[in-house]
Enzyme design. Structure first.
Site, PDB file in Angstrom:
ATOM      1  N   HIS A  49      13.378 -17.089  22.066  1.00  0.00           N
ATOM      2  CA  HIS A  49      11.751 -17.778  20.941  1.00  0.00           C
ATOM      3  C   HIS A  49      11.254 -18.125  22.578  1.00  0.00           C
ATOM      4  CE1 HIS A  49      10.039 -19.363  17.862  1.00  0.00           C
ATOM      5  NE2 HIS A  49       9.660 -19.843  18.373  1.00  0.00           N
ATOM      6  N   HIS A  96       7.665 -19.037  11.776  1.00  0.00           N
ATOM      7  CA  HIS A  96       8.618 -19.886  11.233  1.00  0.00           C
ATOM      8  C   HIS A  96       9.670 -19.606  10.146  1.00  0.00           C
ATOM      9  CE1 HIS A  96       7.683 -24.865  12.308  1.00  0.00           C
ATOM     10  NE2 HIS A  96       7.689 -23.877  13.619  1.00  0.00           N
TER      11      HIS A  96
END
Length: 747
Positions: A49, A96
């Site tokens: 990430h 998200h």
């Protein structure tokens, strides 16, 4: 230094998501074994990430340069593109996904908050939002729950924050049953001379944390986003952040105010990995270091451990480095807005980060070795073509029976009411699209959103940005390279059909587990296809987001979904083009090639249930020429409407234009092609235009000179969707199906 009772082992590292060889690499970097706080720092900063360790080698192949690019891709909080007259547009898209899968309301809300912070941290005031959403089978209660939560989270946060949501896309497929995709896009405007940088330098300059207090929400959120969703994922709900849009609104105003003082050296949003991410990335970029006292960080819980403070992803926070001696200036501004503002450290020349807690050194790490583009690992993963790709390529339309005209009504009803095609009215009515009064699209539907460039303190201008998000993941799954090319081409086409000029791209690359060779092949092929298309259309990539691990044991990987967020510019509001038919008697044309192609169409996939077929026909040169022709005809004022042919094919495109204008149409059949491909095929590079009869000579003359394939289809009528003499359905019936289908399912 705090070493706890014993130093962590390779097994500890594994539990934190690090590979054994990465643990050994950390030992070599430090010249010793890390303590738990330091290992936690490396675990989040080297997570996929944050570090893009499994993707950066391919992302570097994307085109990144143009005369309008004002920030290098990936080096600032968001992309920055010159739009003329001393103004720039900052824009970005981010995911998200994992948080939204577990807690859809907060997952989506904080996704909106985070992307807007990336924009105003650049000094730009956000003026518009889009979103790209993917969910599973809509007949499932779980899917409905996720959809309700995500839509409400987006709406509640965006509406309260005061930024209009001006468009987006939403698709449904069972491959997303476990892993929904929630991609949020934001764009803002800044004067070129007022841009803020995400950097840190100047020995002795003070370091501040501003905004909300730090809590335990979001700890290890970055590592959570770098693993597959499983039954155990619900145990990681603390990794889902909690948002406060009213706090974000205050933070927006205070941030823009301090940037305007000219005393800010650097500023960065605390998104993934929180304080450690901001301190390391800013320090590495500025080739400096920092000393940070964690006791001075405002916290919401007592007795937070050092790693908890460093890794927390609590929302609505910024890290700010300002000129020494200007502490009172920043303090007074944040006091006025009633926000936390605490000096937590200062800049050093060590290029290391020293974190203290209760007077003791708890972590000593080199900034450069933590970050993307620095010492973070970069991998070339194994990849191979999945076996199904060759099976899909064997599809032959001749094996499918063609339809008769009497079949059209039944197919049209299916498509117009299908969740992938029907109106998103149930969704967009929950969003405020008019706050700020800059949206030029609410009462004038078009293929892309048009938002006027304006804001407090900005010079008056007639400019508008034209923005869109696009990706048909079914096409990408069938052929990742060609599907990604089509996503870029459709984004360009949507902007062109709206009257804009495509400028640049931000992307959100949603894929499964990169350690699975077939999944990584999807990724590599899609990135290469995207790069080829962006070079062809002169739309460089300004940055974006990679979201891997959208995969589960029960449903496998999601369809490869490289979402394209594209920025366009409309200099003259007179170039504004809409998709609605205007008046009875206007002539309807199809610009672009017609083919016997039903591959990967919604008709083939959901109506006939045939899921194994290649991507639709696509040709770069044809696409380019079609877009240039539409652009030219709009500039000359020859068109009444323009609408690209995409999901559902020609019939759905015509129906959407008719419904938007409360009109009808009568078109002819094309005996050269199969009826199903003519009406419902999704071959690319096609646009439906309508013109007044007075423009017939101009349009046909121009198209003939351009040697472009085009076809006269028929006429705009007062009512009814007709093929030859057959009434397929009334416009009223079509609108009832189209407008209410999603709402009826969600009741």
């Amino acid at each position: 230094m705090d070493t706890l009772e014993s130093l962590p082992t390779v097994e500890t590292a594994r539990k934190l998501g690090l590979l054994p060889e990465e643990f050994e690499q950390i030992n070599q970097i430090l010249g010793r074994q890390p303590n738990f706080t330091e290992l936690s720092i490396f675990s989040v900063m080297w997570s996929e990430h944050c570090s893009y360790k499994n993707s950066i080698v391919w992302l570097k192949t994307l085109p990144r340069d143009s005369e309008r690019m004002l920030a290098k891709a990936g080096e600032e909080n968001a992309g920055l593109v010159d739009i003329g007259d001393g103004l720039a547009c900052s824009f970005k898209i981010e995911s998200h996904n994992h948080p939204s899968a577990l807690e859809p309301y907060q997952g989506a809300a904080t996704g909106v908050g985070g992307i807007n912070r990336d924009i105003f941290t650049m000094g730009a005031r956000p003026i518009a939002q889009l979103n790209s959403l993917r969910f599973g089978d809509l007949s499932l209660a779980k899917t409905k729950r996720l959809l309700r939560g995500v839509v409400k989270g987006i709406g509640d946060y965006g509406n309260a924050f005061g930024i209009p949501t001006v468009g987006g896309e939403i698709y449904f497929d069972e491959c997303y049953n476990t892993n929904p995709l929630v991609n949020a896009f934001s764009a803002g405007i800044v004067e070129v001379g007022n841009v803020a940088k995400a950097t840190s330098y100047g020995v002795g300059n003070p370091v501040f944390i501003v905004g909300s207090a730090t809590g335990k929400d979001g700890i290890h959120g970055a590592t959570f986003a770098s693993e597959d969703i499983s039954a155990a994922s619900t145990d990681k709900l603390p990794a889902v952040q909690v948002g406060d849009p009213f706090m974000e609104k205050l933070l927006l105003e205070a941030t823009l105010e301090i940037i305007a003082t000219g005393h800010v050296i650097g500023i960065q949003d605390m998104g993934a990995a929180g304080i450690i991410c901001s301190t390391s990335e800013m320090s590495a970029k500025g080739e400096h270091g920092m000393i940070i006292d964690l006791d001075k960080v405002p916290t919401r819980q007592a007795n937070m451990a050092p790693f908890e403070i460093l890794l927390s992803e609590s929302q609505e926070r910024m890290l700010v480095v300002i000129e020494k001696g200007k502490e009172d200036v920043i303090q007074s501004i944040f006091d006025k807005w009633d926000l936390n503002c605490a000096q937590i450290g200062e800049v050093t020349d060590t290029q290391r980060l020293h974190f203290y807690r209760h007077g003791e050194l708890v972590a000593d790490v080199p900034a450069y070795d933590l970050v993307l583009g620095g010492g973070a690992p970069q991998y070339h993963r194994e990849y191979k073509e999945p076996a199904y790709i060759q099976e899909y390529a064997k599809f032959d339309a001749d094996d499918v029976d063609d339809i008769e005209l009497e079949d059209v009504a039944k197919i049209a009803e299916h498509l117009l009411s299908h969740p992938n095609i029907c109106s998103r009215k149930w969704v967009y009515e929950q969003y405020d699209s008019m706050v700020g009064t800059a949206n030029r699209s609410t009462n004038a539907p078009s293929d892309a959103a048009v938002v006027r460039v304006k804001g407090p303190g900005l010079p008056a201008t007639d400019k508008s940005i034209v923005i869109t998000v696009d990706c048909n993941s079914r096409y990408v799954n069938a052929n990742p390279r060609q599907g990604a090319m089509i996503a870029v081409a459709e984004a360009c086409r949507n902007i062109v059909c709206t009257g804009g000029e495509p400028l640049a791209v931000t992307n959100n690359l949603n894929f499964g587990n990169p350690y699975v060779p077939e999944v990584y092949w999807h990724f590599v092929e899609a990135v290469q296809g995207m790069g080829e298309a962006c070079r062809r259309f002169s739309t460089p990539v300004t940055g974006g987001n990679v979201s891997f691990y959208n995969q589960s044991s029960d449903h496998g990987p999601v369809f490869p979904t490289p979402t394209i967020g594209m920025l366009g510019l409309m200099e003259n509001p007179d170039h504004r083009m809409t998709l609605d038919f205007k008046k009875e008697g206007d002539l309807i044309y199809l610009v672009g090639p017609s083919t016997n192609d039903i591959a990967s169409s919604e008709y083939l996939y959901s109506y006939l249930g045939i899921k194994a077929s290649p991507a639709p026909t696509f040709d770069f040169e044809t696409e380019w020429r079609v877009q240039e022709s539409i652009k030219t005809m709009i500039r000359h004022g020859w068109l009444q409407s323009a609408h690209d042919v995409s999901d559902g094919g020609l019939f759905v495109t015509l129906a959407e234009s008719a419904m938007a204008g409360n009109k009808g149409f009568t078109i002819n059949v094309d005996t050269r092609h199969r009826t199903d491909s003519y009406l419902f095929g999704e071959s690319q590079s096609r646009v439906v235009i309508s013109i007044s009869p007075e423009q017939l000579q101009h349009v046909e003359g121009y198209l003939n000179d351009s040697i472009l394939p085009f076809r006269f289809l028929g006429n705009v009528t007062a009512e009814g969707l007709r093929i030859e003499d057959t009434l397929v359905m009334t416009c009223e019936a079509a609108k009832s199906l189209y407008d209410n289908a999603l709402g009826n399912i969600m009741k």
